[in-house]
Design an enzyme around this catalytic site. Structure first.
Site, short mmCIF file in Angstrom:
data_model
loop_
_atom_site.label_atom_id
_atom_site.label_comp_id
_atom_site.label_asym_id
_atom_site.label_seq_id
_atom_site.Cartn_x
_atom_site.Cartn_y
_atom_site.Cartn_z
N ASP A 85 0.88 -1.16 0.00
CA ASP A 85 0.00 0.00 0.00
C ASP A 85 0.91 1.21 0.00
OD1 ASP A 85 -2.27 1.62 0.17
OD2 ASP A 85 -2.36 1.52 2.35
N SER A 86 0.34 2.38 -0.24
CA SER A 86 1.15 3.59 -0.14
C SER A 86 1.54 3.86 1.30
CB SER A 86 0.40 4.79 -0.72
OG SER A 86 -0.79 5.02 0.01
N GLY B 26 -3.85 8.45 -4.11
CA GLY B 26 -5.15 8.83 -4.64
C GLY B 26 -5.16 9.99 -5.62
N CYS C 92 -4.93 -2.14 -1.11
CA CYS C 92 -5.33 -0.76 -1.40
C CYS C 92 -6.37 -0.81 -2.50
CB CYS C 92 -4.12 0.06 -1.85
SG CYS C 92 -4.52 1.72 -2.44
N ASN C 93 -7.55 -0.26 -2.24
CA ASN C 93 -8.60 -0.27 -3.25
C ASN C 93 -8.20 0.52 -4.49
OD1 ASN C 93 -10.03 -0.40 -0.39
ND2 ASN C 93 -11.36 -1.44 -1.85
N THR C 94 -7.59 1.69 -4.29
CA THR C 94 -7.23 2.54 -5.42
C THR C 94 -6.18 1.87 -6.30
OG1 THR C 94 -7.71 4.52 -4.11
CG2 THR C 94 -6.37 4.81 -6.08
N CYS D 291 -12.39 1.47 1.66
CA CYS D 291 -10.99 1.89 1.69
C CYS D 291 -10.35 1.15 2.85
CB CYS D 291 -10.88 3.41 1.89
SG CYS D 291 -9.19 4.00 2.21
N THR D 292 -9.19 0.58 2.64
CA THR D 292 -8.58 -0.26 3.67
C THR D 292 -8.27 0.52 4.94
OG1 THR D 292 -6.42 0.09 2.60
CG2 THR D 292 -7.62 -1.91 2.02
N HIS D 293 -8.00 1.82 4.84
CA HIS D 293 -7.73 2.61 6.04
C HIS D 293 -8.93 2.63 6.99
CE1 HIS D 293 -4.32 4.19 3.70
NE2 HIS D 293 -3.87 4.74 4.82
#
Length: 264
Positions: A7-8, A40, A70-72, A177-179
């Protein structure tokens, strides 16, 4: 067994913690991109380049599977990552749990980033998997960044704004969103505060448990939550060896992972 996640930022923590709970004997590799975050606002091409670099950095450590947590990044970069790594390394994307949410009946709300909300990607998932359920798309500006920086006041402001856009009688909330999975308790409190007397308890659908289980299936491994906790933890920061960001310790998932012995 080595399982990598990317992920970022710290949005990979819920999935990594889910893997740890299922297989405490598995080695975990977390590949983040502090130099390039957030992803994003980037163009799809730029985001794909950053995500691919993070994936390739993880691949150098030869995991059996890579979770794109990460969805994005899943929306924009999953085909490129799979083309680069499979079949040597299985690649698992992260998709909002719209199908199981709709199967439960009642109204469904999907909390997601502004970039994802209303996108052709999310609308396609609703069309294909919502089964005619009444779905409300809820944009959550600033929430992922607030979670990333472990800023509780900013989290509460973003959650309150999104809660105000969510129907009071919604039955199920999809965390797109994973966050967001790390602040589920704050989301629940904000939605309850709007008045849900006489309504059934809210049901949340995240992605962490599902992608962790899928990662094990792809490598032919069974869950073994009682296995000896011999798995190690490695962290890559834009390709460089590092440690969990300090902000990760603000969440239960991060504290669970911080207790794992580092790889040598």
């Amino acid at each position: 067994m080595k399982i990598a996640l990317m992920d970022s930022g710290i949005g990979l923590l819920p999935a990594a913690a889910a893997v740890r709970r299922l297989r405490p004997d598995a080695d975990l590799l977390l590949s983040n991109d502090p130099d390039g975050m957030p992803w994003g606002p980037r163009t799809p091409e730029d985001l794909t380049g950053r995500a691919l670099a993070v994936a390739l950095a993880a691949a150098e450590h030869r995991p059996q599977v890579l979770i794109v947590a990460c969805n994005t990044a899943t929306v924009h970069a999953l085909p490129a990552i799979r083309a680069a790594l499979e079949p040597d390394i299985a690649v698992i994307g992260t998709v909002p749990a719209i199908k199981p949410a709709a199967a439960g009946g009642g109204k469904v709300a999907i909390w997601a980033t502004p970039a994802t909300t209303g996108s052709a990607y999310q609308r396609g998932l609703i069309h294909d998997f919502a089964g005619g359920a009444e779905v409300t798309e809820v944009p959550c500006p600033g929430l992922a960044d607030a979670v990333e920086h472990a800023d509780p006041d900013a989290v509460d402001r973003a959650v309150a704004a999104a809660a105000a856009l969510t129907p009071r009688d919604v039955r199920t909330v999809v965390l797109g969103c994973t966050h967001y999975e790390m602040v589920e308790d704050r989301i629940l409190a904000a939605l309850d505060a709007r008045g849900r007397a006489g309504l059934p308890p809210l049901v949340f659908h995240g992605s962490a448990d599902a992608v962790a289980a899928q990662a094990l299936r792809r490598v032919g491994a069974e869950p073994a939550p009682d296995a000896d906790p011999t798995g190690s933890l490695s962290v890559l920061l834009s390709g460089r060896p590092g440690q969990l960001p300090a902000t990760a310790l603000g969440y239960a998932e991060g504290r669970l992972l911080a207790a794992i012995a580092p790889a040598h």
